[in-house]
Design a protein around this motif. Structure first.
Motif, PDB file in Angstrom:
ATOM      1  N   LEU A   1       0.819  -1.214   0.000  1.00 16.80           N
ATOM      2  CA  LEU A   1       0.000   0.000   0.000  1.00 16.80           C
ATOM      3  C   LEU A   1       0.851   1.263   0.000  1.00 16.80           C
ATOM      4  N   TYR A   2       1.803   1.348   0.936  1.00 11.11           N
ATOM      5  CA  TYR A   2       2.629   2.552   1.064  1.00 11.11           C
ATOM      6  C   TYR A   2       3.988   2.429   0.381  1.00 11.11           C
ATOM      7  N   GLY A   3       4.478   1.208   0.261  1.00 10.26           N
ATOM      8  CA  GLY A   3       5.812   0.985  -0.291  1.00 10.26           C
ATOM      9  C   GLY A   3       6.696   0.281   0.724  1.00 10.26           C
TER      10      GLY A   3
ATOM     11  N   LYS B   1      10.525   0.056  -3.308  1.00 12.51           N
ATOM     12  CA  LYS B   1       9.426  -0.155  -4.251  1.00 12.51           C
ATOM     13  C   LYS B   1       8.216   0.622  -3.752  1.00 12.51           C
ATOM     14  N   ASP B   2       7.691   1.491  -4.605  1.00 14.49           N
ATOM     15  CA  ASP B   2       6.513   2.280  -4.240  1.00 14.49           C
ATOM     16  C   ASP B   2       5.289   1.387  -4.118  1.00 14.49           C
TER      17      ASP B   2
ATOM     18  N   VAL C   1       1.910   5.529  -5.456  1.00 12.29           N
ATOM     19  CA  VAL C   1       1.938   5.787  -6.900  1.00 12.29           C
ATOM     20  C   VAL C   1       0.755   6.660  -7.314  1.00 12.29           C
ATOM     21  N   GLN C   2      -0.435   6.308  -6.869  1.00 14.94           N
ATOM     22  CA  GLN C   2      -1.627   7.064  -7.263  1.00 14.94           C
ATOM     23  C   GLN C   2      -1.639   8.453  -6.633  1.00 14.94           C
TER      24      GLN C   2
ATOM     25  N   ASN D   1      10.240   5.689   3.290  1.00 18.56           N
ATOM     26  CA  ASN D   1      11.589   5.998   2.793  1.00 18.56           C
ATOM     27  C   ASN D   1      11.926   7.473   2.946  1.00 18.56           C
ATOM     28  N   SER D   2      11.151   8.167   3.791  1.00 19.45           N
ATOM     29  CA  SER D   2      11.362   9.591   4.110  1.00 19.45           C
ATOM     30  C   SER D   2      10.932  10.522   2.983  1.00 19.45           C
ATOM     31  N   GLU D   3      10.296  10.005   1.956  1.00 16.43           N
ATOM     32  CA  GLU D   3       9.788  10.874   0.902  1.00 16.43           C
ATOM     33  C   GLU D   3       8.491  11.524   1.371  1.00 16.43           C
TER      34      GLU D   3
END
Length: 368
Positions: A124-126, A136-137, A142-143, A186-188
């Motif tokens: 769901l989140y990556g 991996k996203d 992604v959406q 991933n801190s994004e």
């Protein structure tokens, strides 16, 4: 106060709320909002999707629109057959139609649906791949990034249709508060655009935390306010036209006569292993009735034609058999009366014989 709070109350609490508001603001009469263009567009969408323009449904769609204008994060709360998904679909189509006509300065709606409980948290989140250590996203990431990066005035709705629980909803708190940012593992950080809305379709808020609930607008829908009649009217329009108007009138009379007492009996005198709403029971009856009607009379039945090249099957309507079945049912002045109808009394007798046969087979199996 009314726009934000009225839509979240149960039907029995609405008069109490209106009384409190009238006490706080005595003598104040609010002007009626002009939603004529929106209502006309909603009626057009109801015709398009074979829906009934029920006053309660229209009221909830308008409340949903008002909530979307006020809040960027909101929840549609209600049991199955309360009209949550349909309300979103009708409002989406109505706003897009107004945009096409150049009315109300509305914009087109882009809507994406995700079921958050159909995948894991990592999907769901990556997540980081354990073998390659590459990020991996997830589906939501992604959406969300796709809608946030789109330019233009179009409304963008990201709909999460699934149960709310503490496993995944707590990560949405930074999106639902004033920050409007999705923080990934991933801190994004992905910021929402001004035209985006996060919409949740849920059955209840039993496991949602106060932190999440307080950040969202609420629109509550109740299945019993709609009932089964609008669903029945839409279902009746899907039956084969060769049945004839008198047969459809006869079917309507049978449902009006038998279904209400049957539903009361189920709810008051029987114990349900898996409780469902009255609308759900009514829809199950309609599907069984339509399937057995096609099986016993041939009207509306479909045959499967095997494809020799690909081994697939394609449904094909047997128009000639349907016409012959309608003519045979109409002859002799059956229960439907008149030519082109179906002998519903004969259909009921055949249905009773089938049920008796199944009951005897089940009894023999149990005895064995």
């Amino acid at each position: 106060i009314i726009d934000v709070n009225l839509c979240k109350f149960l039907s029995q609490d609405v008069p109490l709320f209106n009384g409190i508001v009238s006490d706080l603001f005595p003598g104040v009469v609010l002007p009626v909002p002009d939603y004529k263009n929106l209502t006309d567009a909603m009626e057009s969408q109801c015709v398009k999707y074979n829906l009934q323009p029920h006053p309660y449904f229209f009221e909830k769609v308008i409340q949903l629109y008002e909530m979307i204008v006020v809040r960027h994060g909101l929840m549609l709360v209600g049991l199955s057959f309360s009209g949550k998904t349909t309300a979103l679909k009708v409002l989406c189509g109505a706003l897009t139609e107004l945009c096409g006509k150049g009315l109300n300065a509305e914009n087109k709606v882009d809507m994406i649906n995700i079921n958050p409980k159909s995948v894991t948290m990592g999907q769901l989140y990556g997540e980081t791949d354990k073998a390659t250590q590459e990020w991996k996203d997830g589906v939501l990431a992604v959406q969300f990034r796709k809608l946030a990066s789109q330019q233009g005035p179009n409304r963008k709705w990201l709909v999460l249709d699934g149960p709310v629980d503490a496993i995944w909803i707590e990560n949405m708190n930074t999106v639902l508060d004033d920050n409007k940012k999705l923080c990934l593992p991933n801190s994004e950080i992905i910021a929402m655009s001004g035209a985006m809305n996060m919409i949740f379709e849920v059955a209840d808020l039993a496991v949602a935390s106060p932190a999440t609930v307080s950040r969202c607008g609420m629109v509550y829908l109740e299945p019993h306010q709609l009932g089964w009649k609008p669903i029945f009217t839409s279902w009746l329009a899907t039956l084969d036209p060769s049945l004839g108007p008198k047969t459809l009138e006869r079917i309507t009379g049978l449902f009006d006569w038998l279904l209400p007492p049957a539903l009361r009996t189920v709810k008051k005198k029987m114990a349900e292993m898996s409780p469902v709403s009255e609308s759900n029971l009514a829809v199950s009856l309609m599907r069984l009735f339509k399937a057995l009607l096609a099986d016993l009379t041939g009207i509306g039945a479909k045959v499967v034609v095997e494809d020799d090249n690909f081994g697939s099957s394609a449904p094909k309507k047997e128009e000639e058999e349907a016409a012959e079945g309608g003519a045979e049912g109409g002859g002799g002045g059956g229960g439907a009366g008149g030519g082109g109808g179906v002998d519903l009394m004969g259909f009921a007798r055949m249905l009773g014989k089938r049920i008796s046969a199944v009951s005897r087979a089940a009894a023999e199996h149990l005895d064995g």
